[in-house]
Design a protein around this motif. Structure first.
Motif, PDB file in Angstrom:
ATOM      1  N   TRP A 307      -3.146 -85.557  -7.685  1.00 43.37           N
ATOM      2  CA  TRP A 307      -2.851 -85.854  -6.278  1.00 43.37           C
ATOM      3  C   TRP A 307      -2.657 -87.361  -6.132  1.00 43.37           C
ATOM      4  CZ3 TRP A 307      -3.094 -82.526  -1.803  1.00 43.37           C
ATOM      5  CH2 TRP A 307      -2.929 -83.199  -0.595  1.00 43.37           C
ATOM      6  N   SER A 343      -2.039 -72.922  -0.471  1.00 46.40           N
ATOM      7  CA  SER A 343      -1.164 -73.234  -1.603  1.00 46.40           C
ATOM      8  C   SER A 343       0.270 -72.826  -1.312  1.00 46.40           C
ATOM      9  CB  SER A 343      -1.665 -72.528  -2.864  1.00 46.40           C
ATOM     10  OG  SER A 343      -2.940 -73.000  -3.232  1.00 46.40           O
ATOM     11  N   THR A 347       2.089 -76.679  -2.153  1.00 45.36           N
ATOM     12  CA  THR A 347       1.625 -76.346  -3.503  1.00 45.36           C
ATOM     13  C   THR A 347       0.532 -77.283  -3.992  1.00 45.36           C
ATOM     14  OG1 THR A 347       3.441 -77.666  -4.415  1.00 45.36           O
ATOM     15  CG2 THR A 347       3.809 -75.306  -4.167  1.00 45.36           C
ATOM     16  N   SER A 348       0.476 -78.494  -3.441  1.00 43.77           N
ATOM     17  CA  SER A 348      -0.553 -79.452  -3.867  1.00 43.77           C
ATOM     18  C   SER A 348      -1.842 -79.337  -3.062  1.00 43.77           C
ATOM     19  CB  SER A 348      -0.017 -80.883  -3.754  1.00 43.77           C
ATOM     20  OG  SER A 348       0.360 -81.171  -2.410  1.00 43.77           O
TER      21      SER A 348
END
Length: 539
Positions: A307, A343, A347-348
């Motif tokens: 991240w 998600s 997606t992160s």
């Protein structure tokens, strides 16, 4: 510690058991080390496909083919889990063209169950990399080793469920012998309602909650259900942790299966108790990121979790209210599904469960789309039986300027939940919307135990009201809320304006308060709010 190279795709398919209908694997030796979930919006936006295993939700075969054959900045995935095809023949051309293995998931399988099972299997592989040549260590780390022992000891098909019976924690291979109840449970669905009602009438679920006894559930030809043994799992303090089920397969259960199951319940109790006290390394890192266990260095967390350290984000808190479950059990029951939807949105996204709340970190440039999505998220679970009749509510804190601010944002979420009733009219509250309630609530908390700050004039008015039921407190509250407008105040409580004037005058006489003075109106409102807080504290 050896680096985790990945798990064979065949092992992942075996872990999904009856949730997989078929697979077209292409070349032999497909190995996957990580998994991500993408939905139709992600694919339309050209999401990167470089994760080893993609759980592809809501994408049909044509869009899948176009997406896979599009030029990507990174490599293609090695395998895809999908419901887009009715059988392997439809998927074969895509496998031939792209070289990506395609695994067909049962149409009724819940995506949150699929994602959690794959993640659990890959986590077990990482644990194995840390303990080479020592399978006994792994058998004691999670429940998979225990399930295998019980299956061998009883000759049956074994599954271990959590305390809500909404989530299967581990299970043995079905080998084509699973009845409908076991199949639906693995898919993340409830079994046949009429058979579940029969189990309730037989007292099976009550026995599970009590614990201490193995219940022999006979076969039921009407529902095509096979014989079962089941026992509840409880901690040393008596907390209900889950249950172990053994379905009879093609052959009868061995004679001493009851003894095996009794011992298994004791072992499962220790494993579940330990797992609750000691989450996985990633789960613990996430909790530290959100401020638990002393916190964590933002740069280290970002490197591990992939991240960007300075990316602007939002922190979302989700809590359950009402229903038959405790808030902690309710949020645990939907935790996997919340993570799935988070998600799918981003997606992160990072999701963790801490006590009675779920916390989500998502990248965000504006609070409005986040708030809309969170509103849709909590509404998804309305009427879901896993909540036991409860409902979800959420708080959004934005902006969060990088990972270093996540713990602070989580504290702000908790402040909002503490200051606003979880079951209020608003399903989603932002920090900006709740700022007044948060600050006022904390001011009241700072003052509530300081008896020297109690105004005896308000005390005298309340005492007079209590003795004579004169409705002075109610009338003064309405008068203050209406900013001194008698007509509006009278309408608020349904009395004539002259009645309201009389009561306010009487309150002045009894208390000595001058409600024409702005400072005394402010003080009176604060004193009445403190009175409410003391009443709430007293119970």
């Amino acid at each position: 510690m050896p680096e985790f190279q990945g798990a064979p795709l065949g092992d992942v398919i075996d872990a999904l058991d009856t949730a997989v209908d078929w697979a077209v694997t292409g070349a032999d030796g497909v190995v996957v080390a990580d998994v991500a979930l993408l939905d139709a919006d992600d694919v339309a936006a050209g999401a990167d496909a470089s994760t080893d295993l993609i759980v592809l939700v809501g994408v049909d075969g044509d869009r899948m083919r176009e997406w896979l054959l599009r030029e990507h900045r990174g490599r293609l995935p090695r395998a895809i889990l999908t419901k887009a095809f009715t059988g392997p023949a439809e998927a074969q051309p895509i496998v031939d063209e792209s070289g990506v293995a395609v695994v067909g998931v049962h149409a009724r399988a819940r995506w949150d169950r699929i994602l959690s099972l794959v993640q659990a299997d890959l986590h077990r592989g990482r644990e194995a990399a840390g303990h080479p040549g020592d399978p006994d260590v792994l058998a004691d780390v999670d429940l998979i080793g225990l399930v295998g022992l019980v299956a061998r000891g009883t000759g049956g098909l074994v599954s271990i469920e959590d305390a809500t019976s909404a989530r299967v924690l581990a299970y043995s291979p079905s080998n084509g012998e699973a009845d409908d109840l076991r199949v639906q449970t693995i898919l993340g669905r409830e079994g046949p309602p009429s058979y579940l009602a029969l189990l309730r009438r037989w007292g099976v679920f009550d026995a599970i909650r009590r614990g201490g006894e193995v219940v022999d559930v006979p076969a039921d030809a009407e529902h095509a259900m096979r014989r079962r043994l089941v026992i509840g799992v409880h901690s040393a303090t008596g907390r209900h942790l889950g249950s172990i089920w053994v379905q009879e397969g093609a052959t009868a259960l061995v004679a001493d299966s009851v003894d095996v199951l009794t011992g298994a319940a004791s072992v499962a109790s220790r494993i579940l108790t330990r797992s609750m006290a000691a989450p996985s390394a990633e789960a613990q890192l996430l909790q530290r990121l959100f401020g638990e266990h002393g916190g964590v260095d933002a740069s280290s967390a970002g490197a591990y979790l992939g991240w960007p350290v300075t990316e602007r984000a939002a922190v979302i808190g989700i809590a359950a209210e009402g229903g038959s479950l405790t808030p902690t059990d309710a949020i645990a029951a939907v935790g996997g599904a919340v993570r799935l939807h988070a998600s799918a949105y981003a997606t992160s996204a990072l999701t963790t469960l801490i006590a009675e709340r779920a916390y989500i970190l998502v990248p965000a440039a504006d609070v409005a789309p986040i708030t809309r999505w969170v509103g849709q998220l909590v509404a998804r679970f309305d009427g879901d039986p896993v909540l036991g009749g409860g409902r979800l509510h959420a708080t959004v804190v934005f902006p969060v300027d990088g990972l270093a601010e996540v713990a602070r944002a989580r504290r702000e979420v908790d402040r909002v939940f503490a200051a606003t009733r979880v079951g209020g009219a608003d399903r989603v509250t932002t920090l900006a919307q709740a700022r007044t309630a948060v600050l006022l609530g904390e001011i009241l908390d700072a003052l509530v135990d300081r008896d020297q700050l109690v105004d005896p004039r308000v005390t005298a008015m309340v005492a007079y009201d209590t003795q004579r039921t004169a409705h002075l407190e109610e009338s003064v509250r309405a008068y203050l809320d209406a900013h001194g407008n008698v007509r509006d105040a009278a309408n608020r409580i349904g009395v004539h304006p002259n009645t309201l004037r009389y009561r306010v005058d009487r309150a002045r006489q009894v208390s000595g308060l001058n409600l024409d003075d702005p400072a005394e109106r402010l003080l009176s409102a604060l004193q009445l709010a403190l009175l409410d807080r003391r009443r709430l504290t007293a119970g």
